[in-house]
Motif scaffolding. Sequence first.
Motif, PDB file in Angstrom:
ATOM      1  N   ILE A 199       0.848  -1.191   0.000  1.00 22.15           N
ATOM      2  CA  ILE A 199       0.000   0.000   0.000  1.00 22.15           C
ATOM      3  C   ILE A 199       0.888   1.248   0.000  1.00 22.15           C
ATOM      4  CG2 ILE A 199      -1.798   1.266   1.241  1.00 22.15           C
ATOM      5  CD1 ILE A 199      -2.688  -1.398   2.446  1.00 22.15           C
TER       6      ILE A 199
ATOM      7  N   ASP B 150       1.389   2.962   3.440  1.00 21.47           N
ATOM      8  CA  ASP B 150       1.689   2.076   4.564  1.00 21.47           C
ATOM      9  C   ASP B 150       2.513   2.831   5.598  1.00 21.47           C
ATOM     10  OD1 ASP B 150       2.868   0.062   6.278  1.00 21.47           O
ATOM     11  OD2 ASP B 150       2.410  -1.432   4.739  1.00 21.47           O
TER      12      ASP B 150
ATOM     13  N   HIS C 266       6.160   1.901   1.291  1.00 19.18           N
ATOM     14  CA  HIS C 266       6.079   1.316  -0.052  1.00 19.18           C
ATOM     15  C   HIS C 266       7.450   1.148  -0.702  1.00 19.18           C
ATOM     16  CE1 HIS C 266       4.369   0.340  -3.935  1.00 19.18           C
ATOM     17  NE2 HIS C 266       4.957   1.382  -4.503  1.00 19.18           N
TER      18      HIS C 266
ATOM     19  N   VAL D 126      -0.907  -0.860  -4.265  1.00 16.77           N
ATOM     20  CA  VAL D 126      -2.272  -0.525  -3.857  1.00 16.77           C
ATOM     21  C   VAL D 126      -2.263   0.929  -3.383  1.00 16.77           C
ATOM     22  CG1 VAL D 126      -4.221  -1.139  -2.388  1.00 16.77           C
ATOM     23  CG2 VAL D 126      -2.636  -2.925  -3.185  1.00 16.77           C
TER      24      VAL D 126
ATOM     25  N   ILE E 273      -3.415  -5.840   3.328  1.00  9.14           N
ATOM     26  CA  ILE E 273      -4.734  -5.740   2.713  1.00  9.14           C
ATOM     27  C   ILE E 273      -5.274  -7.066   2.218  1.00  9.14           C
ATOM     28  CG2 ILE E 273      -3.652  -5.144   0.491  1.00  9.14           C
ATOM     29  CD1 ILE E 273      -7.100  -3.910   1.775  1.00  9.14           C
TER      30      ILE E 273
ATOM     31  N   LEU F 248      -7.671   1.639  -2.946  1.00 11.07           N
ATOM     32  CA  LEU F 248      -8.548   1.402  -1.798  1.00 11.07           C
ATOM     33  C   LEU F 248      -9.714   2.381  -1.808  1.00 11.07           C
ATOM     34  CD1 LEU F 248      -5.960   0.795   1.074  1.00 11.07           C
ATOM     35  CD2 LEU F 248      -7.198  -0.887  -0.301  1.00 11.07           C
TER      36      LEU F 248
END
Length: 525
Positions: free
Chosen positions: A462, A465, A470, A487, A494, A525
């Motif tokens: 993500i 994060d 990332h 993501v 996730i 998301l």
Amino acid sequence: MSVLTTGKLSRIIAGLTAAALLVPLAACTSEPPAPATSSGPAGLDRFHQQTLQWTNCDDYATTETESTVIALVDGLQCARMKAPLSYDDPGGRTIEVAVARHAAGGAKVGSLVTNPGGPGGSGVFGAATTVLGLEKAKSPLVERFDLVGFDPRGVGSTRPAVDCYTDAEADRGEVALTTQGTTVQWTEADTRAVVERCAKDSGGPDALAHLGTRDVARDMDVLRVVLGDEKLTFLGQSYGTRLGAVYAEQFPRNVRAMLLDGAIDSRQGTVERRVFAYTGFQAAFDRMATFCASQDGCPIGRDPKKATAEFQKIVRPLYAEPVPALGGELDFDGAVGGVISGLYTQAAWPRIIKGLGQLRQGKGDELAQLGFDFSGRDAKGAWTNFAEANYAINCMDEQRLSEQQGNELRAAIFTSAPFMDPGVDLTTGARDGCEHWPAPPTLGFPYAQNVQGLPRTLVVSITGDPTTPHAGAVRLAESLGSALLTVRGEGHTIVTAGTNPCVDKAASDYLIDLEVPAAGATCTL
């Protein structure tokens, strides 16, 4: 009774940064041991040939919360698997690894072994939450795999489990387990006493000396054989990405598929990674502050650029004057730890804001509860051994620091995450809590480099994060030659949440059919 004092929050923050476990300040590395061959050492036949005796999981929960969640999963079974305490002496002392399984509902591909993170997270409890999340998403993984979780050595219901303090001592905050990211100040006597306490109730010094990730990876290969799988299909999240990478390094030809979600950069050593993680928390704090600024009555103001300074005005007084919280007190470390707990998911940002508003009114209930929720303390006052196991496993994984290096690291953490800076002189006392551990660390940095014979793996990360940023996941994917699914959004891990159809499809396509996403693939998301 103090609800969240310095001792307790040192344990919570140890867990918070564990997912981003952490180049050293000086030459304190140890060379990684040579990777084991796929066949492993001799003498494992008696472990490979054991038959697990599956029963219900009533005796495998360690808190009421775990028991309640496990009971929601129809068909979950548990068993204990024997493994050698030392793989150098497989004929010697043994341990019992707690395992949970939810049988495939249809045509079975094999077992999908999972690890939820930590280190110190219960894989038995994680198996239950994984089943619930995948069932919610109607994921085909539930039909095609036996979903399997296990409590790594030292964790949860595995025997022996790490035990360094009682629940009552945890509530009183009497036992600190780390100095980093906190205001804890230790003497050499303090660090010696902690290790002695842990050894006393955790199976002795020999048990503490065999808790590292390399041994857990070997346990996982025994589990693969016992489950009847020719090759391992693995889903690791957070710390589980470290475990997966180490397994891949040791047993590359035993891997069928490996999905690593919320990934740790295997090139970073202890110091670099911890600073990297706290930088991620500051970035998440800044994004939370921007969200707060759009709300009426934001307790840290309408200008996100000034939010850290406004936050410091609220929490720094707690260093000298804690506030009442849930029948006890909340101090500076407690407030910071509660905020960090809430930064793991965007859904908890309103709770952080509520908690900061309470602090302005002289109360600490919401931030204290955030800390409890993260650490696994249930409503009856029972604690999981997450923080204790986290501390012990890291002692066998992480690089040991001198006191000077520890002091420099703490200063670097407060520089990279100024919202955590207490504004007091803390230039001494950041001793390494593992300095008297009965064995040196065994992981070695970097690890999982130039792995030969590994099939295509998949890393999921993500962009927002907070604890395994990332950029680290991108580097792990490069190290392992993995495909990468990015993501876009906020949060930490996730794949098992069952909340994003794009991620769910990518995960099932890979784990079932071994189809990796196209280069540059993204979900939102």
